[in-house]
Design an enzyme around this catalytic site. Structure first.
Site, PDB file in Angstrom:
ATOM      1  N   HIS A  22       1.062  -1.293  -0.019  1.00 54.74           N
ATOM      2  CA  HIS A  22      -0.136  -0.136   0.158  1.00 54.74           C
ATOM      3  C   HIS A  22       0.885   1.103  -0.047  1.00 54.74           C
ATOM      4  O   HIS A  22       2.103   1.113   0.516  1.00 54.74           O
ATOM      5  CB  HIS A  22      -0.763   0.270   1.504  1.00 54.74           C
ATOM      6  CG  HIS A  22      -1.708  -1.057   1.579  1.00 54.74           C
ATOM      7  ND1 HIS A  22      -1.257  -2.053   2.513  1.00 54.74           N
ATOM      8  CD2 HIS A  22      -3.090  -1.031   1.650  1.00 54.74           C
ATOM      9  CE1 HIS A  22      -2.395  -3.015   2.541  1.00 54.74           C
ATOM     10  NE2 HIS A  22      -3.426  -2.408   2.070  1.00 54.74           N
TER      11      HIS A  22
ATOM     12  N   ASP B  33       2.578   2.081   3.361  1.00 54.24           N
ATOM     13  CA  ASP B  33       3.215   0.920   3.940  1.00 54.24           C
ATOM     14  C   ASP B  33       4.882   1.548   3.782  1.00 54.24           C
ATOM     15  O   ASP B  33       5.632   1.138   4.580  1.00 54.24           O
ATOM     16  CB  ASP B  33       3.145  -0.460   3.467  1.00 54.24           C
ATOM     17  CG  ASP B  33       1.809  -1.055   3.386  1.00 54.24           C
ATOM     18  OD1 ASP B  33       1.287  -0.530   4.334  1.00 54.24           O
ATOM     19  OD2 ASP B  33       1.560  -1.855   2.532  1.00 54.24           O
TER      20      ASP B  33
HETATM   21  C1  XLS Z   1      -7.078  -6.584   4.913  1.00 54.37           C
HETATM   22  C2  XLS Z   1      -6.756  -6.808   3.603  1.00 54.37           C
HETATM   23  C3  XLS Z   1      -5.743  -6.149   3.007  1.00 54.37           C
HETATM   24  C4  XLS Z   1      -5.796  -6.256   1.428  1.00 54.37           C
HETATM   25  C5  XLS Z   1      -4.818  -4.837   0.747  1.00 54.37           C
HETATM   26  O1  XLS Z   1      -8.028  -7.335   5.635  1.00 54.37           O
HETATM   27  O2  XLS Z   1      -6.563  -8.107   3.364  1.00 54.37           O
HETATM   28  O3  XLS Z   1      -4.429  -6.422   3.524  1.00 54.37           O
HETATM   29  O4  XLS Z   1      -5.309  -7.180   0.896  1.00 54.37           O
HETATM   30  O5  XLS Z   1      -5.654  -3.867   1.227  1.00 54.37           O
END
Ligand code: XLS
Ligand code: CA
Ligand code: CA
Length: 437
Positions: A100, A103
């Site tokens: 993301h 991140d």
């Molecule tokens: C959260 C989601 C997230 C997505 C990406 O529960 O799994 O990590 O994969 O935003």
């Protein structure tokens, strides 16, 4: 200085390997059904859990020992962390990663500063991609952590939250393109609601669709040709998430004319939360032509929340690989380890143990799935179970030759339906067990 000096490149040593940091099953170039294992899986590391997960839970703060992290979340620290991430991925031997926007780089006081921070780290990510050959499987934007998204992003009652989210996704599409990303994922975050007293559901759905159309349009405008994915999750953080499961997402995409541009990114733990098996979610998506990518993890069946554990269940990986083999495997997608080490597994080396275990579990699942297919008895049973549709009245119905009147006439003449045959579930479970080795 290396962050993991005690870890060498992880190698395949076969099932007799004694070292816990060797692959026993995953042999990247080994062919299964004529395709190299690495191309079946297209493994990816999730930046958010592996490099940002601190191990906090509702009862206490983070526990993770990460010696490379500085005291403040600066761009310099983020840059250093990015180099550590690539050292990790290189030693592990994965071809992809996902992240993301938030991140990889710290959020600044204003959007312009945030974008500048992101650009600085993206420059390093690009260098590291070029140095190692590791690629971006998909990019995404964090539209859920900042308090401005407390009511959602694309579905917020606050139009400015929508606008900010649009600016964020615009930037992340540019970044994903710059890094040669193979895809872009939408996960709902807070796109859902807690109660209908304060929620205009229809309006929120319309806004979500408008948002996704804007993303597709902008991608086209800048020449980003990667695949868009929509990731279902039934609960957490909101009670009613709009992207509940694959069926709900596929209906949404079709209803709003997004089905040509968006496929599914399916996570095992989210399937569990929706009361489905992962095999069900994958099969449903694939049969409708929406199979895109997979978030590989496992949810504890005794806990009702998103535990995001590393997948070690051989039956789960076998089922996933069976569906993938049946439908010809990934094109743009891959297996992204959207999983985190347990709070008690706080040492850096635990990150290697976790990923090695997950990759080996998938390699074993692939071999078992291929063995089930080569054996042929399961496929034969399935075919025979539907034999009444291959000729006679079944073939006529499938061929569109009947209506209710002709079927009534057929049954009046016949008097009663032919006898049923056993579903033989236990026999088939025994058959699968005999092939799990
Ligand atoms: C959260 C989601 C997230 C997505 C990406 O529960 O799994 O990590 O994969 O935003
Ligand atoms: Ca996920
Ligand atoms: Ca999850």
């Amino acid at each position: 200085m290396a962050a993991f000096p005690e870890v060498q490149k992880i190698r395949y040593e076969g099932s007799r390997a004694k070292s816990p940091l060797a692959f026993q099953q995953y042999n990247a170039d080994e062919l299964v059904e004529g395709k190299a294992m690495k191309d079946h899986f297209r493994f990816s590391v999730a930046y958010w859990h592996t490099f940002r997960g601190a191990g906090s839970d509702p009862f206490g703060p983070g526990t993770m020992l990460r010696p490379w992290e500085g005291p403040v979340d600066s761009v310099e620290n983020a840059t250093n962390r990015a180099r550590v991430a690539f050292e990790f991925m290189e030693k592990l031997g994965v071809p992809f990663y996902c992240f993301h926007d938030r991140d990889v780089a710290p959020e600044g006081a204003m959007l312009a500063e945030t974008n500048k921070n992101l650009d600085a780290v993206v420059k390093v990510l690009k260098e590291e991609q070029q140095r190692t050959g590791i690629k971006l499987l998909w990019g995404t934007a964090n539209l859920f952590s900042n308090p401005r998204y407390m009511h959602g992003a694309a579905t917020s009652p606050n139009a400015d939250a929508f606008a900010f989210a649009a600016a964020q996704v615009k930037k992340m599409l540019e970044v994903t393109k710059e890094l040669g990303g193979a895809g872009y994922t939408f996960w709902g975050g807070r796109e859902g609601y807690q109660n209908l007293w304060n929620t205009d559901m229809k309006r929120e759905f319309d806004h979500l669709a408008r948002f996704m159309h804007m993303a597709v349009d902008y991608a086209r405008e800048i020449g980003f040709t990667g695949q868009f994915y929509f990731e279902p999750k039934p609960k957490e953080p909101t009670k009613h998430q709009y992207d509940f499961d694959v069926a709900a997402c596929v209906n949404f995409l079709r209803a709003y004319g997004l089905d040509k541009n968006v496929k599914m990114n399916i996570e095992a733990n989210h399937a569990t939360l929706a009361g489905h098996s992962m095999q069900h979610e994958l099969e449903y998506a694939a049969m409708q032509g929406f199979l895109g990518s997979v978030d590989a993890n496992y949810g504890d069946l005794m806990l009702g929340w998103d535990t995001d554990q590393f997948p070690t269940d051989i039956y789960l990986t076998t089922q996933i690989m069976l569906v993938l083999l049946k439908y010809g495997g990934f094109t743009t997608g891959g297996l992204n380890f959207d999983a985190k080490v347990r709070r008690e597994s706080f040492e850096p080396v635990d990150l290697f143990h976790a990923h090695v275990g997950g990759m080996d579990a998938f390699a074993r699942g692939l071999k078992i799935a291929a063995a089930i297919r080569a054996d042929g008895r399961l496929a034969e049973f399935l075919k025979n179970r539907y034999a009444s549709w291959d000729s006679g009245v079944g073939a006529e119905i499938e061929g569109g030759k009947h209506g209710f009147k002709s079927l009534e006439a057929y049954m009046l003449k016949k008097g009663d339906a032919a006898a049923n045959q056993s579903g033989r579930q236990e026999m088939l479970e025994n058959l699968i067990n005999s092939l799990v080795q």
